[in-house]
Design a protein around this motif. Structure first.
Motif, PDB file in Angstrom:
ATOM      1  N   ALA A 102       0.745  -1.266  -0.021  1.00 42.71           N
ATOM      2  CA  ALA A 102       0.239   0.101   0.070  1.00 42.71           C
ATOM      3  C   ALA A 102       1.117   1.268   0.046  1.00 42.71           C
ATOM      4  O   ALA A 102       0.655   2.155  -0.921  1.00 42.71           O
ATOM      5  N   ALA A 103       1.857   1.444   0.669  1.00 45.93           N
ATOM      6  CA  ALA A 103       2.632   2.566   0.889  1.00 45.93           C
ATOM      7  C   ALA A 103       3.379   2.707  -0.179  1.00 45.93           C
ATOM      8  O   ALA A 103       3.252   4.108  -0.910  1.00 45.93           O
ATOM      9  N   GLN A 104       3.859   1.870  -1.212  1.00 51.26           N
ATOM     10  CA  GLN A 104       4.502   2.383  -2.073  1.00 51.26           C
ATOM     11  C   GLN A 104       3.682   2.451  -3.282  1.00 51.26           C
ATOM     12  O   GLN A 104       3.931   3.405  -4.194  1.00 51.26           O
ATOM     13  N   VAL A 105       2.393   1.949  -3.566  1.00 57.28           N
ATOM     14  CA  VAL A 105       1.589   2.113  -4.570  1.00 57.28           C
ATOM     15  C   VAL A 105       1.039   3.620  -4.234  1.00 57.28           C
ATOM     16  O   VAL A 105       0.817   4.255  -5.182  1.00 57.28           O
ATOM     17  N   ILE A 263      -1.927   8.614   7.320  1.00 58.83           N
ATOM     18  CA  ILE A 263      -3.157   7.852   7.509  1.00 58.83           C
ATOM     19  C   ILE A 263      -2.958   6.278   7.509  1.00 58.83           C
ATOM     20  O   ILE A 263      -3.349   5.605   8.256  1.00 58.83           O
ATOM     21  N   LEU A 264      -2.160   5.910   6.323  1.00 61.91           N
ATOM     22  CA  LEU A 264      -2.044   4.366   6.127  1.00 61.91           C
ATOM     23  C   LEU A 264      -0.954   3.635   7.371  1.00 61.91           C
ATOM     24  O   LEU A 264      -1.228   2.588   7.701  1.00 61.91           O
ATOM     25  N   VAL A 265       0.037   4.548   8.005  1.00 61.65           N
ATOM     26  CA  VAL A 265       0.819   4.078   8.878  1.00 61.65           C
ATOM     27  C   VAL A 265       0.083   4.001  10.137  1.00 61.65           C
ATOM     28  O   VAL A 265       0.136   3.254  11.007  1.00 61.65           O
ATOM     29  N   ALA A 272       6.236   2.086   8.670  1.00 61.30           N
ATOM     30  CA  ALA A 272       7.004   3.122   8.901  1.00 61.30           C
ATOM     31  C   ALA A 272       8.360   2.757   8.525  1.00 61.30           C
ATOM     32  O   ALA A 272       8.980   1.826   9.196  1.00 61.30           O
ATOM     33  N   SER A 273       9.122   3.345   7.642  1.00 59.86           N
ATOM     34  CA  SER A 273      10.653   2.888   7.438  1.00 59.86           C
ATOM     35  C   SER A 273      11.312   4.175   6.883  1.00 59.86           C
ATOM     36  O   SER A 273      10.669   5.071   6.343  1.00 59.86           O
ATOM     37  N   TRP A 277      10.062   7.180   4.069  1.00 63.62           N
ATOM     38  CA  TRP A 277       9.864   8.749   4.481  1.00 63.62           C
ATOM     39  C   TRP A 277      11.167   9.503   3.276  1.00 63.62           C
ATOM     40  O   TRP A 277      10.716  10.637   3.078  1.00 63.62           O
ATOM     41  N   ILE A 278      12.066   8.733   3.059  1.00 64.75           N
ATOM     42  CA  ILE A 278      12.962   9.273   2.265  1.00 64.75           C
ATOM     43  C   ILE A 278      12.399   9.549   0.907  1.00 64.75           C
ATOM     44  O   ILE A 278      12.595  10.506   0.385  1.00 64.75           O
ATOM     45  N   ALA A 279      11.680   8.569   0.198  1.00 70.92           N
ATOM     46  CA  ALA A 279      10.912   8.488  -0.838  1.00 70.92           C
ATOM     47  C   ALA A 279      10.021   9.396  -0.821  1.00 70.92           C
ATOM     48  O   ALA A 279       9.604  10.313  -1.773  1.00 70.92           O
ATOM     49  N   SER A 280       9.197   9.491   0.140  1.00 68.36           N
ATOM     50  CA  SER A 280       8.205  10.702   0.616  1.00 68.36           C
ATOM     51  C   SER A 280       8.778  12.074   0.297  1.00 68.36           C
ATOM     52  O   SER A 280       8.200  12.817  -0.279  1.00 68.36           O
ATOM     53  N   ALA A 281       9.803  12.231   1.078  1.00 67.87           N
ATOM     54  CA  ALA A 281      10.346  13.507   0.635  1.00 67.87           C
ATOM     55  C   ALA A 281      10.667  14.022  -0.598  1.00 67.87           C
ATOM     56  O   ALA A 281      10.744  15.166  -0.822  1.00 67.87           O
ATOM     57  N   LEU A 282      11.330  12.779  -1.299  1.00 68.66           N
ATOM     58  CA  LEU A 282      11.763  13.485  -2.505  1.00 68.66           C
ATOM     59  C   LEU A 282      10.716  13.592  -3.670  1.00 68.66           C
ATOM     60  O   LEU A 282      10.616  14.624  -4.383  1.00 68.66           O
ATOM     61  N   ILE A 283       9.465  12.684  -3.628  1.00 70.31           N
ATOM     62  CA  ILE A 283       8.238  12.845  -4.351  1.00 70.31           C
ATOM     63  C   ILE A 283       7.604  14.416  -3.933  1.00 70.31           C
ATOM     64  O   ILE A 283       7.225  14.827  -4.875  1.00 70.31           O
TER      65      ILE A 283
END
Length: 296
Positions: A102-105, A263-265, A272-273, A277-283
């Protein structure tokens, strides 16, 4: 002769932009609601969700004194764009969550704010700038990090899920930007498009799936989906895209993936990893940087 925008036109644009931005918190609930309804077949979920959304929008419109006869004046190209955008985006979206984590998608799907900024550069009077390229590279880096194999060489999920998530992002960004081409079409057309999408999904469900009767808890979540992310959010976003600052909307939408991931976490659906969060920050950062040079 040069037309100088009036204070009222600026106020109208700001109001339309902020109205469009109300779609962001509503859409942030969609990932969790979708993952909580995986027992239902995909087309059945879309048919019920969009059906409830269309009913809610019709009630709200009639209660406010609206006249749905305006739908008879909607041109064919608007119907094709609206139904195609809503149906295929959500089909890709739902199927992606059933094929990969879910998180990646969720984060790959939310490349669409960045893509809106990039696609908007193709509109008349816009051009691609250095910050947009930098933002695109940051978003790409975040996407690669999400789907990259872990240290043991294993991937986090099925590649088809990632492809579907990216297809959803491209579909929604394209729909949002192309809406500028039909800015004269009333936002009420979204009501008809939601109803038509529900009918199309219902036909696909009858032809390809076995019906699953929702439980009481699933009905509550279906109602929530219909009222918010598959209902009111569309009218708000459509109005904002047509009459507001579309680049600013793309920028404001950067909050959606973070809020949705939280919300998913919080719901225990995603883990959470640091990688997440790094990927979240980049996107998210990529979308924000790409839109900075468009803001005044």
């Amino acid at each position: 002769m040069t037309v100088i925008p009036t204070a009222r036109s600026h106020a109208d644009t700001r109001r339309a932009t902020w109205l469009g931005a109300t779609a962001v918190p509503m859409w942030a609930t969609l990932a969790w609601l979708t993952t909580s309804l995986t027992r239902l077949p995909a087309f059945e979920l879309l048919a019920i969700g969009f059906g409830l959304g269309a009913v809610a929008l019709i009630i709200v419109r009639l209660a406010s004194g609206g006249d749905l006869r305006v739908l008879r004046r909607v041109p064919l190209r608007a119907w094709l764009l609206g139904i195609g955008g809503l149906f295929f985006y959500h089909l890709f979206y739902v199927l992606a969550f059933r094929a990969a984590p879910a998180a990646q998608v969720n984060l790959l799907n939310y490349l669409w704010p960045l893509l809106i900024v990039l696609f908007a550069s193709l509109l008349p009077g816009h051009r691609l700038r250095a910050r947009q390229v930098l933002g695109a590279l940051a978003g790409l880096a975040g996407a690669v990090l999400l789907v990259a194999p872990s240290s043991d060489g294993a991937t986090d999920g099925a590649p088809i899920g990632y492809v579907l998530a990216l297809a959803a992002a491209v579909t929604w960004a394209g729909y949002s930007v192309l809406s500028r081409r039909i800015a004269d079409v009333p936002s009420d057309a979204v009501i008809g498009c939601c109803a038509a999408t529900a009918l199309l999904a219902a036909l696909c469900h009858v032809a390809t799936e076995a019906t699953v009767v929702p439980s009481a808890g699933e009905w509550l979540r279906l109602v929530a989906i219909g009222l918010l992310p598959l209902g009111l959010a569309f009218v708000a976003w459509d109005y904002g895209c047509k009459r507001g600052d579309i680049t600013m909307l793309g920028s404001l939408a950067y909050a959606t993936p973070l809020l949705s991931t939280f919300i998913l976490v919080a719901a225990g659906t995603a883990l959470a990893s640091s990688k997440l969060w790094i990927a979240s920050a980049l996107i998210v950062g990529g979308a924000f940087v790409a839109s900075l040079n468009q803001q005044r």
